[in-house]
Write an enzyme that holds these catalytic residues in place. Structure first.
Site, short mmCIF file in Angstrom:
data_model
loop_
_atom_site.label_atom_id
_atom_site.label_comp_id
_atom_site.label_asym_id
_atom_site.label_seq_id
_atom_site.Cartn_x
_atom_site.Cartn_y
_atom_site.Cartn_z
N HIS A 21 0.84 -1.21 0.00
CA HIS A 21 0.00 0.00 0.00
C HIS A 21 0.88 1.25 0.00
O HIS A 21 0.68 2.15 -0.82
CB HIS A 21 -0.90 -0.02 1.24
CG HIS A 21 -1.75 1.21 1.37
ND1 HIS A 21 -3.07 1.25 0.97
CD2 HIS A 21 -1.48 2.45 1.88
CE1 HIS A 21 -3.57 2.46 1.21
NE2 HIS A 21 -2.63 3.20 1.76
N GLU A 22 1.84 1.29 0.91
CA GLU A 22 2.71 2.46 1.00
C GLU A 22 3.62 2.58 -0.23
O GLU A 22 3.97 3.68 -0.64
CB GLU A 22 3.55 2.41 2.28
CG GLU A 22 2.73 2.39 3.56
CD GLU A 22 1.75 3.54 3.66
OE1 GLU A 22 2.00 4.62 3.07
OE2 GLU A 22 0.69 3.37 4.31
N HIS A 25 1.94 4.67 -2.87
CA HIS A 25 2.13 6.11 -2.63
C HIS A 25 3.54 6.53 -3.02
O HIS A 25 3.75 7.53 -3.71
CB HIS A 25 1.92 6.42 -1.14
CG HIS A 25 0.52 6.21 -0.66
ND1 HIS A 25 -0.60 6.68 -1.33
CD2 HIS A 25 0.03 5.59 0.45
CE1 HIS A 25 -1.69 6.36 -0.66
NE2 HIS A 25 -1.34 5.70 0.42
#
Length: 419
Positions: A21-22, A25
């Site tokens: 998920h990170e 980003h």
């Protein structure tokens, strides 16, 4: 699955869900030219820290998420004012390091009083050195050294707020998207590992045996095929098989199982709860890649509906705080599922990844959905919302989420203690 493998698999699963998920980003922020100061897994005090390039990678104490800290959105800046005495180190006529303390200990530096400084747009420093005013150009990756740490400057074109609405939205939206992609892949992998039920099953298989259960004590093993119970053929009817067990509480049952082609006679006595401690499953076959992709897509749709139905129940009060689980409860469920085997854990990881992606897109302050909402308002208004007000909204939202996390974690722990 042995306990040590269960623990390792559980840790790796959570690490994968958060880190991917990170990474979404991180990757798209870097592509947009944004300076990413930190890539963190967890919150709270640092347990591990290593810097690679411009980014510091950290693992923190509280395993309840993660974050990517981008320049322009973080408080990691060092203010240098006119009239302040600093020391600078140069390379190829560009300032590469700016020292703000312990100046007497610095060697090979130029010492002077700041007359003017711009580390965002013009990238220069004007110093008064022994009465002479000199202008120095600053390297766009120069470091400000002070208070025992180094902070890279962030020129305006490296800051989050300087990018277009589309670039910023993509760097935020990419996190949940990575969770959706991971969920789809994991659903497909789980199907490949576990297989699919045949059209007309003729066998009931033992997919797992719980330690110290009546089944384990009777000698049942994972992979056994139940041929008959008390002389009655079982066939492929799992429901009838489970009913036979449930109506024989405390009564010894004569089982015949097929184990590697040989029939084995066992005596199994259900416990007071009408269970024997097994995970029965139907006869399965190995699916093709195309079929696995189709099933993975169907699973995404099915579980998305289940997740949104759960949100609906929370909103309308059908589910209270006492019914919600936090990190402790989720970890316990994950460990229980991991004991059943890798296919079950993989399917569970897919569900959690899908949930994480959907939850982060909710318009709740501090979540990705809220940040996207502010960007949407900026696109409509033609100008951004006051950064201070937006930061306050996200701060309050984060504080409320942490408070909620404390409450549900307390409930988790209380539930474990009472058992």
């Amino acid at each position: 699955m042995p306990m040590i493998q269960v623990v390792i698999a559980t840790v790796l699963m959570f690490f994968l869900l958060v880190s991917l998920h990170e990474w979404g980003h991180f990757y798209f922020a870097r592509r947009a030219g944004i300076l990413v100061r930190e890539f963190a897994i967890g919150f709270g005090p640092k347990l591990f820290s290593a810097k690679r390039g411009e980014t510091r990678y950290t693992i923190r104490l509280l395993p309840i998420g993660g974050f990517v800290r981008m320049a322009g959105e973080d408080p990691e800046t060092v203010e240098i004012q006119a009239g302040q005495t600093i020391a600078v180190r140069q390379k190829d006529d560009l300032v590469t390091r700016i020292y703000v303390d312990r100046l007497e200990e610095r060697s090979g530096v130029l010492l002077g009083e700041v007359k003017s400084i711009d580390l965002e747009k013009d990238l220069h420093i004007r110093l008064d050195v022994d009465g002479d005013a000199i202008r120095l150009n600053v390297h766009p990756q120069a470091l400000v050294v002070g208070r025992g740490r180094e902070t890279q400057i962030a020129p305006i074109d490296r800051q989050f707020g300087s990018k277009t609405v589309g670039q910023r939205a993509l760097s935020i939206f990419a996190g949940p998207v990575m969770n959706f992609v991971l969920a789809f892949v994991l659903f497909g992998a789980a199907v490949q590992m576990s297989g699919v039920v045949v059209d007309h099953p003729t066998k009931v298989l033992i997919n797992g045996v719980i330690d110290d259960s009546p089944a384990a004590k009777a000698g049942l093993q994972k992979g056994d095929w139940v041929v008959s119970v008390n002389g009655q053929a079982v066939g492929g009817d799992i429901d009838a098989f489970v009913d036979m067990i449930g109506t024989s509480v405390g009564k010894p049952m004569k089982w015949v199982v097929n184990r590697s082609g040989e029939e084995v006679n066992l005596t199994v006595t259900p416990g007071s709860d009408g269970k024997v401690g097994i995970y029965p499953g139907p006869e399965k076959r190995q699916p093709g890649i195309g079929e696995s992709v189709k099933i993975a897509g169907e699973s995404m749709v099915t579980w998305t509906k289940v997740i949104f139905d759960g949100f609906r129940k929370i909103v309308f009060g059908e589910v209270g705080l006492k019914d919600m689980s936090g990190p402790v409860g989720t970890t316990k469920v994950t460990i229980d599922i991991a004991k059943q085997g890798l296919p079950y854990l993989t399917n569970w990881a897919a569900i959690l990844s899908l949930y994480l992606g959907i939850f982060n897109l909710l318009p709740i302050p501090a979540l990705d959905g809220s940040r996207l909402l502010f960007l949407g308002l900026e696109a409509v208004r033609g100008r951004p919302v006051d950064p201070n007000r937006e930061s306050m909204v996200h701060f309050i939202g984060f504080a409320m989420l942490m408070l909620l996390m404390v409450v549900v974690t307390y409930n988790d722990i209380l539930g474990l203690v009472r058992k």
